[in-house]
Scaffold this motif. Structure first.
Motif, PDB file in Angstrom:
ATOM      1  N   GLY A 135       0.809  -1.209   0.000  1.00  0.00           N
ATOM      2  CA  GLY A 135       0.000   0.000   0.000  1.00  0.00           C
ATOM      3  C   GLY A 135       0.844   1.261   0.000  1.00  0.00           C
ATOM      4  N   THR A 165       0.617   8.175   7.126  1.00  0.00           N
ATOM      5  CA  THR A 165       1.101   6.827   7.423  1.00  0.00           C
ATOM      6  C   THR A 165       0.923   6.493   8.897  1.00  0.00           C
ATOM      7  OG1 THR A 165       2.766   7.160   5.681  1.00  0.00           O
ATOM      8  CG2 THR A 165       3.040   5.251   7.087  1.00  0.00           C
ATOM      9  N   TYR A 207       2.869   0.072   9.371  1.00  0.00           N
ATOM     10  CA  TYR A 207       2.791   1.477   8.954  1.00  0.00           C
ATOM     11  C   TYR A 207       3.569   2.372   9.921  1.00  0.00           C
ATOM     12  CZ  TYR A 207      -0.590   0.973   5.156  1.00  0.00           C
ATOM     13  OH  TYR A 207      -1.206   0.662   3.960  1.00  0.00           O
ATOM     14  N   ALA A 233      -9.648   1.040   3.366  1.00  0.00           N
ATOM     15  CA  ALA A 233      -8.988   0.587   2.140  1.00  0.00           C
ATOM     16  C   ALA A 233      -9.842  -0.446   1.424  1.00  0.00           C
ATOM     17  CB  ALA A 233      -7.616  -0.004   2.457  1.00  0.00           C
ATOM     18  N   THR A 270      -6.333   7.408  -2.183  1.00  0.00           N
ATOM     19  CA  THR A 270      -5.604   7.422  -3.453  1.00  0.00           C
ATOM     20  C   THR A 270      -6.342   8.221  -4.521  1.00  0.00           C
ATOM     21  OG1 THR A 270      -4.585   5.291  -2.917  1.00  0.00           O
ATOM     22  CG2 THR A 270      -4.582   5.958  -5.228  1.00  0.00           C
ATOM     23  N   GLN A 279      -3.077   6.239   9.795  1.00  0.00           N
ATOM     24  CA  GLN A 279      -3.777   5.053   9.310  1.00  0.00           C
ATOM     25  C   GLN A 279      -3.280   3.809  10.044  1.00  0.00           C
ATOM     26  OE1 GLN A 279      -2.852   5.667   5.197  1.00  0.00           O
ATOM     27  NE2 GLN A 279      -1.212   4.162   5.128  1.00  0.00           N
ATOM     28  N   ALA A 339      -6.152   3.289   4.669  1.00  0.00           N
ATOM     29  CA  ALA A 339      -5.177   3.837   3.730  1.00  0.00           C
ATOM     30  C   ALA A 339      -5.469   5.308   3.517  1.00  0.00           C
ATOM     31  CB  ALA A 339      -5.257   3.089   2.392  1.00  0.00           C
ATOM     32  N   THR A 356      -6.066  -3.390  -0.335  1.00  0.00           N
ATOM     33  CA  THR A 356      -5.374  -4.058   0.765  1.00  0.00           C
ATOM     34  C   THR A 356      -6.363  -4.743   1.707  1.00  0.00           C
ATOM     35  OG1 THR A 356      -5.304  -1.923   1.915  1.00  0.00           O
ATOM     36  CG2 THR A 356      -3.339  -2.583   0.706  1.00  0.00           C
TER      37      THR A 356
END
Length: 396
Positions: free
Chosen positions: A14, A44, A291, A261, A68, A47, A65, A264
């Protein structure tokens, strides 16, 4: 160890597959390299924290996540603002809207009922310019771009999960070989506080579309993935409220949005994570810990990206988003009676127009809604049997 490995692989995949897109998106709306590194670090960390807390609390494989499609939206909205403070105000609005969605069941149900052709066509219009970047970069920077495309294509054939990550590694190697003058201090993790500015035009151009693409492009598919693997009662309201609160807090550090997400989630909620469904939640906690371990490299990742040509980074982002573009096209044009609506929405968004200082994604939604009302208002359509497949439950 099976769920532990699944969580680590999901976190690494991810991060590696889309961190360049996040940095490019933040830079597109005015962030300095340090502010972009701060945003990536906070995304990062947050999450990871949310995954650990909710995974332990609900014993379900909940994957989280950064948004995106939201990062792709920022690239598409690069002309909406060059003041990162105004962009941060839009990030804060998105976080508050996500939080309200979790606290207010009616809004959650309303958001999941946005006509699929309109939401998907808007997402396709946002993604299209970025997915054209590999072709552009292959012409302008062939020695740097073509090896990454070859790596991506080979891995897509033999190890598809690692295709984008492999392309990212190829680009990083090319950057390091051609630009060895990256300052060591810039490789360290950094945190920057950015005071939000609430520009009405930026809020409408970025904040509202960011909320919509995060809901339609990430949260709704994420819930659908969980149900696909037998988790019929995910803590929807808690998930939305938690990610909304994390997004709102993280916004002042440059983070754009955190969400449930989808891709993932499939890696952690499916039988590959563990044949025993009751143990797959371990993958969520492990991914969260991974993460937290990965977060300190955000400074180095941002510095390497900042040392490269923007078109090269967008080329990698375009490769990462090809699958999302295909999915958006399929969803937008699947229903024949709504294809004109989808085309109208897509063309307006892809045009990149600005009217009254407001960007194309918002106007695409407006035009799509008008066309749908004009063509279908008053017509009766049989209701599908059973429950809406992507509806978010109101419990919790």
């Amino acid at each position: 160890m099976q769920p532990v490995v699944a969580g680590v692989v999901a976190a690494v995949t991810g991060f590696a597959s889309s961190f360049a897109l996040v940095i490019a998106g933040l830079r597109a709306v005015g962030a300095t390299p340090e502010e972009a590194a701060s945003g990536l670090l906070i995304l990062t960390l947050f999450q990871g924290i949310v995954a650990i807390v909710l995974g332990l609390r609900f014993r379900q494989p909940l994957a989280f996540a950064w948004s995106t499609p939201g990062a792709a939206l920022l690239i598409a909205a690069r002309h909406a603002t060059g003041d990162f403070r105004a962009a941060v105000g839009a990030f804060l609005l998105c976080g508050v809207l996500l939080l309200i969605t979790g606290l207010w069941p009616w809004l959650a149900r309303a958001m999941t009922r946005i006509p699929r052709p309109i939401a998907s066509a808007m997402l396709a219009g946002v993604l299209l310019p970025i997915c054209l970047a590999p072709a552009t970069s292959a012409v302008t920077l062939p020695l740097l771009t073509l090896p990454a495309i070859v790596v991506w294509l080979v891995l897509l054939r033999f190890a598809p999960r690692w295709a984008v990550a492999g392309a990212v590694v190829a680009v990083i190697v090319a950057i390091v070989l051609t630009r060895p003058d990256v300052a060591p201090a810039s490789l360290l993790p950094t945190v920057r506080v950015v005071a939000p500015v609430f520009d009405p035009f930026v809020l409408v151009s970025i904040g509202v579309p960011l909320y919509i693409v995060t809901m339609a492009g990430q949260n709704v598919p994420g819930f659908a993935v969980l149900r696909t693997f037998g988790y019929d009662d995910p803590p929807a309201r808690t998930i939305l409220a938690s990610t909304g609160a994390a997004s709102a807090i993280g916004s002042v550090f440059g983070a754009h949005a955190i969400n449930l997400a989808a891709i993932t989630a499939a890696m952690m909620a499916g039988p590959d994570a563990d044949p025993d469904r009751s143990r797959r939640w371990i993958a969520s906690v492990t991914a969260g810990i991974a993460y937290l371990v990965i977060a300190p490299v955000s400074g180095a990742a941002s510095a390497i990206v900042a040392a490269s040509a923007p078109v090269l980074i967008e080329a990698v982002a375009g490769l990462a988003l090809l699958g999302a573009l295909v999915g958006a096209f399929v969803a937008a044009f699947e229903e024949s009676e709504h294809r004109i609506v989808a085309v109208a929405t897509f063309l307006v968004v892809a045009s990149g127009i600005q009217v009254l200082g407001i960007g194309a994604p918002f106007w695409g939604l407006v035009v799509g809604g008008i066309v749908m009302l004009a063509l279908h208002l008053g017509r009766r359509r049989p209701e599908p049997a059973g429950r809406h497949p992507t509806a978010i439950p109101s419990r919790r």
